[in-house]
Design an enzyme around this catalytic site. Structure first.
Site, PDB file in Angstrom:
ATOM      1  N   SER A  80      20.831  13.052  50.129  1.00  0.00           N
ATOM      2  CA  SER A  80      21.870  12.019  50.132  1.00  0.00           C
ATOM      3  C   SER A  80      21.657  10.942  51.195  1.00  0.00           C
ATOM      4  CB  SER A  80      23.236  12.666  50.353  1.00  0.00           C
ATOM      5  OG  SER A  80      23.169  13.542  51.448  1.00  0.00           O
ATOM      6  N   THR A 182      26.481  11.739  53.046  1.00  0.00           N
ATOM      7  CA  THR A 182      26.314  10.773  54.146  1.00  0.00           C
ATOM      8  C   THR A 182      26.351  11.415  55.529  1.00  0.00           C
ATOM      9  OG1 THR A 182      27.470   9.139  52.831  1.00  0.00           O
ATOM     10  CG2 THR A 182      27.455   8.761  55.198  1.00  0.00           C
ATOM     11  N   THR A 200      23.283   6.446  54.420  1.00  0.00           N
ATOM     12  CA  THR A 200      23.416   7.188  53.162  1.00  0.00           C
ATOM     13  C   THR A 200      22.580   6.561  52.047  1.00  0.00           C
ATOM     14  OG1 THR A 200      25.083   8.069  51.612  1.00  0.00           O
ATOM     15  CG2 THR A 200      25.359   5.801  52.271  1.00  0.00           C
ATOM     16  N   ARG A 210      25.407  -1.031  43.201  1.00  0.00           N
ATOM     17  CA  ARG A 210      26.634  -0.532  43.835  1.00  0.00           C
ATOM     18  C   ARG A 210      26.430  -0.327  45.343  1.00  0.00           C
ATOM     19  NH1 ARG A 210      28.207   4.305  46.910  1.00  0.00           N
ATOM     20  NH2 ARG A 210      30.357   4.804  46.416  1.00  0.00           N
ATOM     21  N   THR A 233      33.050  10.038  55.037  1.00  0.00           N
ATOM     22  CA  THR A 233      32.120  10.493  54.013  1.00  0.00           C
ATOM     23  C   THR A 233      32.951  10.739  52.756  1.00  0.00           C
ATOM     24  OG1 THR A 233      30.459  12.145  53.416  1.00  0.00           O
ATOM     25  CG2 THR A 233      32.311  12.926  54.725  1.00  0.00           C
ATOM     26  N   GLY A 234      32.272  10.780  51.630  1.00  0.00           N
ATOM     27  CA  GLY A 234      33.013  10.999  50.393  1.00  0.00           C
ATOM     28  C   GLY A 234      32.978   9.772  49.513  1.00  0.00           C
TER      29      GLY A 234
HETATM   30  N1  ASP Z   1      30.419   7.525  51.203  1.00  0.00           N
HETATM   31  C1  ASP Z   1      29.183   7.487  50.492  1.00  0.00           C
HETATM   32  C2  ASP Z   1      29.260   6.481  49.397  1.00  0.00           C
HETATM   33  O1  ASP Z   1      30.244   6.400  48.704  1.00  0.00           O
HETATM   34  C3  ASP Z   1      28.739   8.785  49.919  1.00  0.00           C
HETATM   35  C4  ASP Z   1      29.212  10.038  50.567  1.00  0.00           C
HETATM   36  O2  ASP Z   1      29.470  10.110  51.741  1.00  0.00           O
HETATM   37  O3  ASP Z   1      29.348  11.004  49.860  1.00  0.00           O
HETATM   38  O4  ASP Z   1      28.292   5.786  49.207  1.00  0.00           O
END
Ligand code: ASP
Length: 324
Positions: A80, A182, A200, A210, A233-234
């Site tokens: 990731s 991330t 990330t 994107r 994160t997320g």
């Molecule tokens: N926040 C990151 C994104 O949406 C991905 C992640 O942390 O899972 O690109």
């Protein structure tokens, strides 16, 4: 009501209830417990070690967070971040990163391809340009000018994962410990100065082009050297919708502890997304540290953890969460 009276009432009202509708005890920043680093997910553990080593040897907080998160960017098994990051739906690995220091100086790159260490490019944007964010081809050209090497970031493993995904083309970014995500790192040094970095490859199988929250100052990362720092994160879209990390810092400014502040913003995200289609797979998590060195992590759903490194600890902490 006269203008003066209106302003007075507004100020008094917000002092009584807390500007955000809750009142928190004002923090005292006098009991500083020493330098400390926190990072998202399991890969934060090794990254923290490198950051700590750099901090201890006097390289400064900015270099510490930069070289710390590069551990994850360099790891081809880390799917990731950086090299080996899962690609978008066209099979391209596109990277987002940002870095910020105690003076509110910051740099960022988004939609960057073929450069393994976007965090270092972000730092160069901060230090060598009058800008904060470079994107896509422009960010790539800048990186090449600065001496970065162009390379293919799609590994055999990530290519195979993409080919497998193409068979179903189902888009549900599952975010949890098993696919760790991330890396966001926050650092408070011995002078109580704050630094942060976030990097990330974003949501796997995203639409080409994107950009998530991670390179956006205020969404994926934010700090105010008088108050504290926060990172996310997320699902980036949910974090951008709420200016997540900036809001966590603002809630700390109202007097909330890092845990209360992370919780407040996760609750806000939860409320906003309950009736949206992405609710089914939504996960967001925040980490935060205040000026005193108190730290916390909090996520919407169970399964988020973060790594802590300081003079006494080197460990993983399971974050508290809203939903089982
Ligand atoms: N926040 C990151 C994104 O949406 C991905 C992640 O942390 O899972 O690109």
């Amino acid at each position: 009501m006269s203008r003066r009276r209106f302003i007075k009432n507004t100020i008094l009202g917000s002092m009584a209830s807390g500007v955000l509708g809750q009142s928190f005890k004002k923090p005292s920043f006098q009991n500083f417990s020493g330098p400390r680093i926190i990072s998202t997910w399991n890969h934060g553990f090794e990254a923290n070690k490198v950051a700590w080593k750099n901090l201890s040897s006097g390289n400064g907080g900015l270099t510490a967070v930069e070289l710390g998160v590069r551990v994850s960017e360099d790891d081809p098994n880390e799917t990731s971040v950086g090299l080996g990051g899962l690609p978008d739906r066209t099979g391209k690995v596109t990277l987002d990163a940002c870095i910020m220091d105690k003076n509110n100086d910051c740099g960022s790159v988004s939609f960057l391809q073929n450069i393994k260490n976007p965090i270092s490019v972000a730092r160069m944007v901060m230090e060598k340009t009058p800008h904060i964010m470079l994107s896509g081809k422009g960010a790539y050209d800048f990186a090449i000018e600065q001496g970065f090497k162009s390379q293919n970031l799609l590994t055999k493993k990530s290519k195979e994962a993409w080919e497998k995904w193409k068979k179903s083309s189902d888009y549900k970014p599952v975010i949890n410990i098993e696919n760790h995500d991330t890396i966001s790192m926050l650092l408070i040094d011995e002078n109580q100065d704050l630094f942060g970095a976030c990097t990330t490859s974003g949501a796997a199988w995203k639409i080409h082009g994107r950009v998530g929250d991670s390179p956006i100052i205020g969404a994926g990362l934010f700090l105010d050297n008088d108050i504290g720092a926060a990172a996310a994160t997320g699902l980036g879209e949910a974090v951008i919708r709420t200016s997540g990390s900036a809001m966590v810092v603002e809630v700390m400014r109202q007097g909330a502890s890092p845990l209360e502040a992370c919780k407040e913003i996760v609750n806000r995200i939860s409320k906003i997304h309950k009736n949206r289609p992405e609710w089914e797979y939504l996960q967001v998590g925040f980490i935060a540290v205040n000026k005193q060195g108190e730290h916390a992590g909090y996520s919407l759903k169970k399964g988020f953890n973060y790594a802590l490194h300081d003079t006494k600890n080197q460990k993983m902490i399971d974050a508290k969460y809203e939903i089982e």
